[in-house]
Write an enzyme that holds these catalytic residues in place. Structure first.
Site, short mmCIF file in Angstrom:
data_model
loop_
_atom_site.label_atom_id
_atom_site.label_comp_id
_atom_site.label_asym_id
_atom_site.label_seq_id
_atom_site.Cartn_x
_atom_site.Cartn_y
_atom_site.Cartn_z
N HIS A 149 0.88 -1.19 0.00
CA HIS A 149 0.00 0.00 0.00
C HIS A 149 0.91 1.23 0.00
CE1 HIS A 149 -3.48 2.32 0.22
NE2 HIS A 149 -3.98 1.99 1.39
N GLN B 179 -0.33 4.96 0.91
CA GLN B 179 -0.63 5.12 2.34
C GLN B 179 0.64 5.53 3.10
OE1 GLN B 179 -3.61 4.51 4.26
NE2 GLN B 179 -2.33 5.45 5.80
N ARG C 271 -3.57 11.74 3.43
CA ARG C 271 -3.69 10.95 2.20
C ARG C 271 -3.87 11.89 1.01
NH1 ARG C 271 -5.21 5.71 2.12
NH2 ARG C 271 -4.38 5.88 0.00
N1 NVA Z 1 -4.73 -4.15 5.35
C1 NVA Z 1 -5.98 -3.49 5.04
C2 NVA Z 1 -5.71 -2.08 4.64
C3 NVA Z 1 -6.94 -1.28 4.31
C4 NVA Z 1 -6.61 0.13 3.89
C5 NVA Z 1 -6.67 -4.26 3.92
O1 NVA Z 1 -5.98 -4.72 3.01
O2 NVA Z 1 -7.90 -4.41 3.97
N1 CP Z 2 -6.38 3.54 4.31
C1 CP Z 2 -7.06 3.33 3.18
O1 CP Z 2 -6.51 2.98 2.13
O2 CP Z 2 -8.40 3.54 3.29
P1 CP Z 2 -9.50 3.15 2.21
O3 CP Z 2 -9.56 1.64 2.18
O4 CP Z 2 -10.76 3.76 2.74
O5 CP Z 2 -9.11 3.69 0.88
#
Ligand code: NVA
Ligand code: CP
Length: 301
Positions: free
Chosen positions: A125, A128, A287
């Site tokens: 990610h 993020q 973000r």
């Molecule tokens: N680890 C979480 C992050 C969400 C922003 C997921 O993959 O659902």
């Molecule tokens: N933290 C994040 O990526 O949030 P969302 O899943 O809401 O985009």
């Protein structure tokens, strides 16, 4: 930087992205920076922050973004990723994709001749983490500190591990056995840490891990796609909760981060999420500023 699919794509540029994010946060006149540029946003999973920050970010930079749920694209009916990449490259200036499968994003990047940005995969990610670093910089004004990630060694943890030693930040992952971060990423982090003289480690004892911590970070125990393991995970991760008692064991001015969404009384308590050491709401706002920095870096003429 051509794509931003992994933190590795921004090697040597991470601090620049953070600084640009800081700058753009203060800037009111940004409407000409990406005038008339277009971003296609493919979503295969739910999103609040990623979707809104990219869409608003493009608008504030003078461009526009298209929300493209995978289920409503021909991609969702089996049109090949390569064909989608080629066609989207004829219409758009960049593609952002949130995908179940990291390899699909790499395929998109291979066949697209416009920048591809990952808005989360099963592996990483990266966007993020630029917002997280921006938040740490705002609160601590240095990366010369110790971050402890508590919970599942998943996508967010993996991207943090790639970034931390690059910016000179120590990082410990406190997780249950069997939920460690990606082994290849961990080995790469250890290698980078040697070069930058930072400390990277995995620790199963949460009380040991939080000693001398400046930043405590957590993420959900049940990520999108892990729902079948919900009951098992909720049991295994029970000792890995950020609560006030744990926070008191970290450094006095430690801050708490969470990528959100959060599940109260699982990975974090209400008291901490809205407590005086929480930087979570600023992190969420960041973000937007981080996305603008990423978009501008990839799309400026
Ligand atoms: N680890 C979480 C992050 C969400 C922003 C997921 O993959 O659902
Ligand atoms: N933290 C994040 O990526 O949030 P969302 O899943 O809401 O985009």
């Amino acid at each position: 930087m051509q794509n931003f699919i992994s933190i590795n794509d921004a090697k040597g540029e991470i601090k620049n992205l953070v600084e640009l994010g800081e700058k753009l946060k203060k800037e009111e006149q940004t409407q000409t920076l990406l005038k008339n540029k277009t971003l296609g946003m493919i979503f295969e999973k739910a999103s609040t922050r990623t979707r809104i920050s990219f869409e608003v970010g493009m608008y504030q930079l003078g461009g526009m973004a298209l929300y493209l749920p995978k289920s409503e694209l021909q991609l969702g009916r089996g049109e090949p990723i390569a064909d989608t990449a080629k066609v989207m490259s004829r219409f758009l200036d960049a593609i952002m994709i949130r995908s179940k499968n990291h390899d699909d994003v790499l395929t998109l990047g291979k066949y697209a001749n416009i920048p591809v940005i990952s808005g989360l995969t099963d592996k990483e990610h990266p966007c993020q983490v630029i917002a997280d670093l921006l938040t740490i910089k705002e609160y601590k004004n240095t990366f010369n500190l110790k971050l402890v990630f508590i919970g599942d060694g998943n996508n967010v943890c993996n991207s943090l591990l790639l970034a931390a030693p690059e910016v000179g930040m120590d990082m410990t992952v406190a997780c249950p056995k069997g939920y460690e971060p990606d082994e290849e990423i961990y080995q790469q982090a250890l290698k980078t840490a040697k070069k930058t003289n930072t400390k990277i480690s995995i620790e199963h004892d949460i009380n040991e891990a939080v000693k001398d911590a400046d930043v405590l970070y957590t993420d959900v125990w049940v990520s999108m796609g892990d729902e079948a393991e919900k009951a098992k995970r909720e049991e295994i991760f029970k000792p890995y909760q950020i609560n006030q008692e744990l926070l008191n064991k970290a450094n006095k001015n430690a801050i708490v981060l969470h990528c959100l969404p959060a599940i109260r009384n699982q990975e974090i308590t209400e008291e901490v999420i809205n407590g005086p050491q929480s930087a979570i709401w600023d992190e969420a706002e960041n973000r937007l500023h981080a996305q603008k920095a990423i978009l501008y870096t990839l799309l400026k003429d």
